[in-house]
Design an enzyme around this catalytic site. Structure first.
Site, PDB file in Angstrom:
ATOM      1  N   LYS A  62       0.740  -1.266   0.029  1.00 32.01           N
ATOM      2  CA  LYS A  62       0.684  -0.266  -0.490  1.00 32.01           C
ATOM      3  C   LYS A  62       1.076   1.060  -0.259  1.00 32.01           C
ATOM      4  CE  LYS A  62      -3.955  -2.133   2.386  1.00 32.01           C
ATOM      5  NZ  LYS A  62      -4.468  -2.711   3.182  1.00 32.01           N
ATOM      6  N   ASP A 108     -11.675   2.146   4.104  1.00 32.49           N
ATOM      7  CA  ASP A 108     -11.652   0.680   3.662  1.00 32.49           C
ATOM      8  C   ASP A 108     -13.188   0.219   3.541  1.00 32.49           C
ATOM      9  OD1 ASP A 108      -9.346  -1.352   3.587  1.00 32.49           O
ATOM     10  OD2 ASP A 108      -9.564  -0.759   6.084  1.00 32.49           O
ATOM     11  N   GLN A 144      -4.669  -1.935   8.966  1.00 29.88           N
ATOM     12  CA  GLN A 144      -4.612  -3.370   8.229  1.00 29.88           C
ATOM     13  C   GLN A 144      -5.207  -4.334  10.234  1.00 29.88           C
ATOM     14  OE1 GLN A 144      -3.474  -3.482   5.372  1.00 29.88           O
ATOM     15  NE2 GLN A 144      -4.257  -6.124   5.643  1.00 29.88           N
TER      16      GLN A 144
HETATM   17  N1  GUN Z   1      -6.575  -7.080   5.755  1.00 34.36           N
HETATM   18  C1  GUN Z   1      -6.763  -8.525   4.587  1.00 34.36           C
HETATM   19  N2  GUN Z   1      -8.319  -7.632   3.721  1.00 34.36           N
HETATM   20  C2  GUN Z   1      -8.338  -6.256   4.236  1.00 34.36           C
HETATM   21  C3  GUN Z   1      -8.510  -5.250   3.962  1.00 34.36           C
HETATM   22  O1  GUN Z   1      -8.685  -5.068   2.224  1.00 34.36           O
HETATM   23  N3  GUN Z   1      -8.316  -3.731   4.338  1.00 34.36           N
HETATM   24  C4  GUN Z   1      -7.865  -4.002   5.550  1.00 34.36           C
HETATM   25  N4  GUN Z   1      -7.932  -3.049   6.783  1.00 34.36           N
HETATM   26  N5  GUN Z   1      -7.025  -5.166   6.590  1.00 34.36           N
HETATM   27  C5  GUN Z   1      -7.245  -6.573   5.517  1.00 34.36           C
END
Ligand code: GUN
Length: 283
Positions: free
Chosen positions: A51, A118, A95
């Site tokens: 990211k 998200d 996350q």
């Molecule tokens: N962990 C696995 N997929 C995701 C996601 O799409 N967003 C977040 N914040 N954590 C994750």
């Protein structure tokens, strides 16, 4: 045909980059994404790094806040409170997973919905339910972009979603419904999964089981979207779909890696830009 998720994602990231370059040229404020990583989960570390790289690529500002897995719920809430109030921050992403002693629901509900890139906050979930815009979860949004790229019209088509998570299964089912598909949601308790999947014009595999879906689950000419990120018996990355077994039956299929995964990150860039634009507009 193999769908080049990576290529589509790169194109979309380039579009974000162009928009951010323009903001820079105009001397405007630059969008900023903050990612909170709690603890040392190895997969999460990789996702967070990717990211961050995507932000570097597009020119978006990026900050990673790394917190010990012993952090208290209150301290994490305080951190989010600070970011909610910080006007230079457009996107906040915690996350997942987070340590068990912290209430995930409480954390996600505390993020300002306007910065919830998200799309996990109940306000954004409700907006998705009602088809009222808002920030949409990245992975499902990435799947819609892929369908657009192959010019696939969902109207009247039978979509079968396997997996009912809040992150993927439920939101993607709603997005398909809003595009007038007939949607069936399957899960671990579904009876005769094979015959349900075999009906699908579009099969969305999101159960987290390596190479679970073979040719017996796929109709001739179906579009297969594979959300799984697993390790096979040789520790190689693989999806929920047995790609080799299915690729000649499907009209289109996303590979793992290089399919849905890169799309998710590029949608995160788009969501952050969208949050920025909306916040600027409302200033
Ligand atoms: N962990 C696995 N997929 C995701 C996601 O799409 N967003 C977040 N914040 N954590 C994750």
């Amino acid at each position: 045909m193999r769908i080049d998720g990576k290529g589509i994602a790169n194109k979309r990231k380039d579009d974000v980059k162009v928009k951010i370059d323009t903001l820079k040229q105009e001397g405007k404020r630059i969008p900023k994404l903050v990612v909170i990583l709690v603890g040392e989960d190895p997969a999460s570390k990789v996702y967070v790094r990717n990211k961050d790289r995507a932000c570097q690529y597009t020119g978006m500002l990026s900050e990673i806040i790394r917190l010990e897995d012993t952090i208290s719920e209150d301290d994490l809430l305080n951190e989010i409170d600070r970011l909610n109030k910080d006007d230079s921050v457009d996107g906040i992403l915690v996350q997942l997973p987070i340590p068990k002693h912290i209430n995930e629901e409480k954390i996600l509900n505390f993020i300002d919905p306007a910065k919830d890139v998200d799309g996990f906050h109940p306000v954004n979930v409700a907006k998705l339910f009602l088809n009222q815009g808002g920030l949409v979860p990245c992975t499902p949004q990435g799947m819609m972009v892929i369908l657009d790229e192959i010019n696939y019209d969902l109207t009247g088509k039978e979509v079968v979603v396997v997996g009912r998570s809040n992150i993927v299964g439920k939101p993607v089912a709603l997005l398909c419904l809003h595009r007038n598909a007939t949607v069936t949601m399957c899960h671990s308790r579904t009876q005769d999964l094979k015959s349900v999947c075999k009906r699908a014009d579009v099969l969305i595999a999101a159960i987290g089981k390596p190479k679970f879906f073979n040719h017996e689950y796929v109709k001739d000419g179906a579009v297969v979207l594979d959300v799984g990120i697993n390790r096979d018996e040789n520790n190689k990355l693989c999806g929920d779909v047995d790609y080799e077994d299915v690729k000649d039956i499907a009209s289109y299929i996303t590979p793992v890696p290089g399919g849905i995964g890169p799309m998710t990150i590029s949608m995160l860039m788009e969501n952050t830009l969208k949050a920025y634009e909306k916040r600027e507009e409302e200033k």
